[in-house]
Design an enzyme around this catalytic site. Structure first.
Site, PDB file in Angstrom:
ATOM      1  N   ASP A  19     -51.437 -37.725 -54.439  1.00  0.00           N
ATOM      2  CA  ASP A  19     -52.728 -37.051 -54.331  1.00  0.00           C
ATOM      3  C   ASP A  19     -52.492 -35.538 -54.493  1.00  0.00           C
ATOM      4  OD1 ASP A  19     -55.428 -36.755 -53.735  1.00  0.00           O
ATOM      5  OD2 ASP A  19     -55.146 -36.872 -51.568  1.00  0.00           O
ATOM      6  N   GLU A  55     -52.942 -31.569 -58.643  1.00  0.00           N
ATOM      7  CA  GLU A  55     -53.468 -30.755 -59.766  1.00  0.00           C
ATOM      8  C   GLU A  55     -52.570 -29.556 -60.061  1.00  0.00           C
ATOM      9  OE1 GLU A  55     -55.265 -31.695 -57.035  1.00  0.00           O
ATOM     10  OE2 GLU A  55     -56.058 -33.431 -58.088  1.00  0.00           O
ATOM     11  N   ASP A  78     -63.111 -37.111 -55.025  1.00  0.00           N
ATOM     12  CA  ASP A  78     -63.942 -37.028 -53.814  1.00  0.00           C
ATOM     13  C   ASP A  78     -65.430 -37.041 -54.130  1.00  0.00           C
ATOM     14  OD1 ASP A  78     -61.574 -36.940 -52.490  1.00  0.00           O
ATOM     15  OD2 ASP A  78     -61.583 -34.773 -52.202  1.00  0.00           O
TER      16      ASP A  78
HETATM   17  C1  NOJ Z   1     -57.977 -35.800 -51.109  1.00  0.00           C
HETATM   18  C2  NOJ Z   1     -58.232 -37.137 -51.707  1.00  0.00           C
HETATM   19  O1  NOJ Z   1     -59.087 -36.996 -52.826  1.00  0.00           O
HETATM   20  C3  NOJ Z   1     -58.810 -38.074 -50.683  1.00  0.00           C
HETATM   21  O2  NOJ Z   1     -59.032 -39.328 -51.277  1.00  0.00           O
HETATM   22  C4  NOJ Z   1     -57.872 -38.171 -49.496  1.00  0.00           C
HETATM   23  O3  NOJ Z   1     -58.440 -39.010 -48.533  1.00  0.00           O
HETATM   24  C5  NOJ Z   1     -57.641 -36.784 -48.931  1.00  0.00           C
HETATM   25  N1  NOJ Z   1     -57.098 -35.941 -49.951  1.00  0.00           N
HETATM   26  C6  NOJ Z   1     -56.691 -36.797 -47.738  1.00  0.00           C
HETATM   27  O4  NOJ Z   1     -55.417 -37.155 -48.104  1.00  0.00           O
END
Ligand code: NOJ
Length: 920
Positions: free
Chosen positions: A514, A517, A590
């Site tokens: 995660d 970027e 998100d």
């Molecule tokens: C950002 C991610 O997009 C999300 O899915 C995740 O729950 C959070 N980071 C926390 O790790």
């Protein structure tokens, strides 16, 4: 004070109550130096008051018939009225490759440039090495050349591919390429003379060294509020070019954007931007940058399709406009060389196929990973994980993967487990494994400063460096952090060792990369400063959009070393680039528990599918916020068709594991998840097709019916791969009927098999109460199911198969099934079963196209049912003669007058062997 600012930023970016994205964090075109400069350039050129400054030096053209390449020098020549004329020489290469694709590059010789010593002075030209597949090196095609004499004597060089499909004209006087496919002009490259290479220059000479159409806006400094510290050591160095798609009025692709499938004009708005950034609760119907970037664009109309792959990983803006005779596009990147591949074909699928031949086919994931994934931020401890696991079983809802988000770590230190919550991860993993289940754990590329992992990285100089050559420190979840640099051998090796140690001794632990970027809370635009330095002495500026790919590829390669042939690693990545499809799955980031995000998830997934990265889904039922019951149902109904099928929720959202839903809702969701499982053989076959020729798994309507003009603007319904299953999710609150577009022919309601005869393609209103979702099987197809409920995909391995046959009005149908062990890499050596079943002249025939080495694969999958849908006109046969090997048997066929199909129960057939059924 800094800390306060940071906390405020974290709150704004992640934890604030639901609201739209804080878009002032991200640059607009008017705040981006090279965007302003190139749009200005386009305006000036468009006014026609300044002459184009790029031409090809005719005497430099070299034709190498040996390696099938043309090289030449493009000259940028201008004078400012003061001093001598400026001449910049730009080496050009031009190839025809892989049959009907064309690649050209334009570089700049910067040997004479002195940047800071630690920087590599050449333009970054390694994007192709990351994006192109190492397994399918492209082959250069043979071509014939002719130097044309008409209309202007020797004004261009013409290349014809030996296949006769493609010709290219390289015009000298003002650099231009005209690309013909089957004699039709498809592309003009630099049609509007927007080629612009901001050549290296020194600040003191800046003014003198601008051609008349160039401007100096923000070229040696950045005025944007959050990136004022950018040192811009090479000053302006962008590359830009325009491409006209002739007679093609629909363009698609360039994910990731939360926008319609068909790209919109950007004449009155900002261009689409490709720049990997963290955009919590991103804006909808916008060209703003998002987590991933694939600089690939498809143009399509009945009978002709074409693609542009802009092989550049720097910050990029793309302007699009439509004119009656085609689409005009203008691409601008902040740095790097100009490297472009153009694709030509008859159908859109030809272009996706050619693009994925070059950048790699999507990998074939394990069967489990296309089952259902249960995630939330966070499952708190081992007990919580195992409770969810058993509750799912109790509610008889199948699932395959449970996920651990950030909080499983010891104080957000990746590669560790919180000791009080996860004292024995191996034991927990073993328990999950008993039902064939898997766990995914989050590993981000930022490492908290001051523990053994980050210390080791810092000591080996394997972290991303500042412009001053020190380890860069910024802020992310753990507070002060550094970032692994997976561009160099040293970074890859050390990352690999951490990953290997982490998954060692496990069989069912996989990784979620995660925030890659990379997301940096203290960084400009929520990401890395552009003057950070990576291995090889290249700035972040030149390769930013590749960072996520470099991380997830390193993770994948490390895992293959642990698991060997015995398992296919599953990696989820948030950031991606062209080529990511080879090693990872992704999702749309998100989103919110809101109808608009459900609706947009469909064009977003479709776009990724046509851009070669089909293993994608969206957080069900919205990451942040609490969805209503209606939204939950509608989202599961749509989400069960995402190639990557995962529910996920924000740490502040209420718990919403499906067994917690009230009875009626739970019942519907259970049915939906089970439907996904019963269709796993069809999904898996679609994944296999994607892995062989790039076929989209969620397939846009115009891929299935490119002959129909109306399909090119439809992005709220889709087909599942080549299966003929047509899906129209309901994405509007309160809606209980919906318009579905049908091509002409027969369509069968998936659930009742009632037939619908469509004489005229168009939209038709269908019923869609909350408990039902509109799914149709198009006449002409045969699909495969496994209908028994099991707790996980793995437990379905030996289950019997049901065939559903949906004939056309002429009584014809076709379908194929791919099966392997679902888990290992043995299929790569040919250990898989592929069968093709056809219905023709009342005979259903199954042929084995590939027999597996493993005996059980050909013998264990029995056919439990053959269901044949009946159109209103079809006459009911009275007997079925069934033959397999030397055995023939006969069945009488009877039909319940209220049903729209007949069934042959337990025909005594095995999927893995040839058989036939004759209906009389
Ligand atoms: C950002 C991610 O997009 C999300 O899915 C995740 O729950 C959070 N980071 C926390 O790790």
């Amino acid at each position: 004070m800094r800390i306060l600012k940071l906390l405020a930023l974290i709150f704004l970016v992640y934890l604030r109550p639901t609201a739209a994205f804080t878009d002032y964090l991200i640059k607009k075109c008017s705040q981006s130096g090279f965007c302003v400069r190139n749009r200005h350039y386009a305006n000036e050129i468009g006014l026609g008051t300044t002459a184009p400054v790029y031409s090809v030096d005719r005497s430099s053209v070299k034709i190498s018939t040996e390696n099938h390449t043309i090289t030449a020098i493009v000259e940028k020549r201008f004078s400012t009225g003061e001093g001598p004329e400026t001449l910049v020489t730009l080496p050009l290469t031009l190839d025809i490759m892989n049959g009907s694709s064309i690649r050209f590059t334009i570089d700049e010789n910067r040997d004479h440039i002195e940047g800071p010593l630690r920087l590599n002075s050449r333009r970054y030209n390694e994007t192709a090495a990351w994006a192109f597949s190492p397994d399918t090196p492209y082959s250069l095609a043979e071509f014939k050349t002719s130097r044309s004499v008409w209309p202007f004597s020797r004004s261009y060089l013409q290349l014809n591919s030996v296949s006769g499909l493609v010709s290219i004209r390289l015009h000298y006087a003002s650099f231009k390429l005209e690309i013909f496919y089957k004699k039709e002009l498809v592309f003009t490259v630099n049609d509007r003379s927007l080629l612009n290479i901001e050549h290296a220059r020194q600040k003191e000479l800046n003014q003198r060294n601008k051609s008349p159409a160039e401007t100096t806006f923000s070229d040696f400094s950045d005025s944007f509020r959050y990136s004022k510290d950018d040192t811009l050591p090479f000053g302006p160095e962008s590359v830009a070019m325009d491409f006209t798609f002739h007679n093609i009025e629909n363009v698609y692709g360039i994910p990731e954007h939360a926008d319609s499938l068909r790209l919109k004009e950007t004449v009155a708005s900002d261009p689409y931007r490709l720049f990997n950034v963290d955009v919590f609760e991103y804006d909808l119907y916008s060209g703003m940058p998002m987590y991933g970037s694939i600089p690939f664009m498809l143009g399509s109309r009945p009978g002709l399709s074409a693609g542009v792959f802009w092989v550049n990983a720097a910050d990029t803006w793309i302007d699009v406009s439509y004119e009656s005779q085609g689409a005009k596009t203008h691409w601008m990147s902040e740095a790097g060389i100009l490297d472009v591949v153009l694709f030509l074909g008859d159908q859109p699928s030809d272009i996706t196929s050619a693009y994925t031949l070059l950048t790699g086919r999507p990998n074939l994931p394990s069967l489990s990973s296309i089952g259902y994934h249960q995630c939330r931020w966070n499952y708190n401890d081992e007990k919580d994980v195992l409770t969810v696991d058993s509750q799912m079983d109790k509610a008889e809802i199948p699932y395959d993967f449970i996920w651990l988000d950030l909080e499983y770590t010891d104080n957000k230190k990746f590669f560790t487990w919180r000791p009080d919550a996860f004292p024995n991860p191996l034991k927990m993993l073993k328990k999950l494994h008993r039902m064939g289940r898997n766990l995914v754990a989050l590993i981000d590329p930022h490492l908290k400063v001051g523990y053994e992992v980050s210390d080791a990285v810092e000591q080996s100089r394997a972290a991303v460096l500042t412009s001053q050559n020190d380890t860069y420190h910024g802020h992310c979840w753990p507070g002060e952090s550094l970032w692994i640099d997976t561009f160099g051998e040293c970074g890859i090796t050390i990352w690999s060792s951490f990953i290997q140690r982490f998954v060692d001794k496990t069989k069912n632990l996989f990784i979620w990369n995660d925030m890659n970027e990379p997301s940096i809370f203290s960084g400009p635009e929520t990401t890395a400063p552009k003057d950070l330095i990576h291995a090889g002495g290249f700035e972040e500026r030149s390769l930013h959009n590749l960072y996520g790919l470099s991380v997830h590829e390193a993770t994948y390669n490390a895992m293959t070393q642990v698991y060997g042939d015995s398992s296919r690693p599953f990696i989820l990545t948030r950031a991606f680039f062209a080529g990511s499809q080879r090693t990872a799955a992704t999702w749309t980031g998100d989103n919110m528990a809101d109808w608009g995000y459900l609706r947009i998830s469909i064009p977003m997934c479709l776009t990724n599918n046509l851009a070669g990265f089909p293993f994608i889904g969206a957080d069900i039922a919205g990451f942040s916020g609490d969805p209503s019951n209606e939204l939950i149902v509608r989202w599961y109904q749509a989400g069960m068709w995402y190639p990557f099928f995962r529910a996920h929720a924000h740490i502040d959202a209420l718990r919403r594991e499906p067994y917690l839903f009230e009875d009626k809702i739970q019942e519907t969701v259970r049915k939906v998840i089970r439907l996904r499982y019963s269709l796993l053989p069809t999904f898996y076959t679609a994944f296999h097709d994607a892995s062989v020729n790039g076929t989209p798994i969620m397939k846009p309507l115009f891929y299935a019916h490119p002959e129909l003009d109306e399909t090119y603007k439809i992005d709220d319904q889709f087909y599942l791969g080549n299966s003929g299953l047509l899906v129209k999710p309901v994405t509007t609150e309160g809606e209980t009927d919906t318009q579905v577009f049908f091509a002409a022919g027969l369509f069968y309601d998936y659930f009742t098999l009632e037939s619908l005869e469509i004489h005229r393609p168009g939209h038709y209103l269908v019923n869609a109460p909350l408990t039902e979702l509109p799914v149709y099987l198009e006449g002409g197809n045969i699909i495969f199911r496994k209908d028994r409920y099991r707790r996980s995909a793995k437990l379905m391995a030996r289950d019997p198969v049901t065939l559903v046959v949906a004939p056309t009005a002429e009584g014809v149908a076709l379908g194929s099934l791919y099966l392997d062990d679902g888990e290992t890499l043995l299929y790569q050596g040919g250990d898989f079963l592929k069968v093709e079943v056809t219905l023709k002249q009342n005979e259903l025939i199954s042929q084995v196209v590939n027999s597996p080495d493993t005996e059980s694969l050909s013998s264990s999958n029995h056919i439990e049912r053959i269901i044949v849908a009946l159109s209103r006109q079809a006459s009911l046969p009275s007997v079925a003669k069934i033959t397999q090997g030397n055995t023939t048997s006969q069945r009488e066929i009877t039909l319940d007058p209220t049903s729209h199909f007949f069934v042959i129960q337990n025909p005594g057939l095995v999927v893995g062997q040839a058989w036939s059924v004759v209906f009389e």
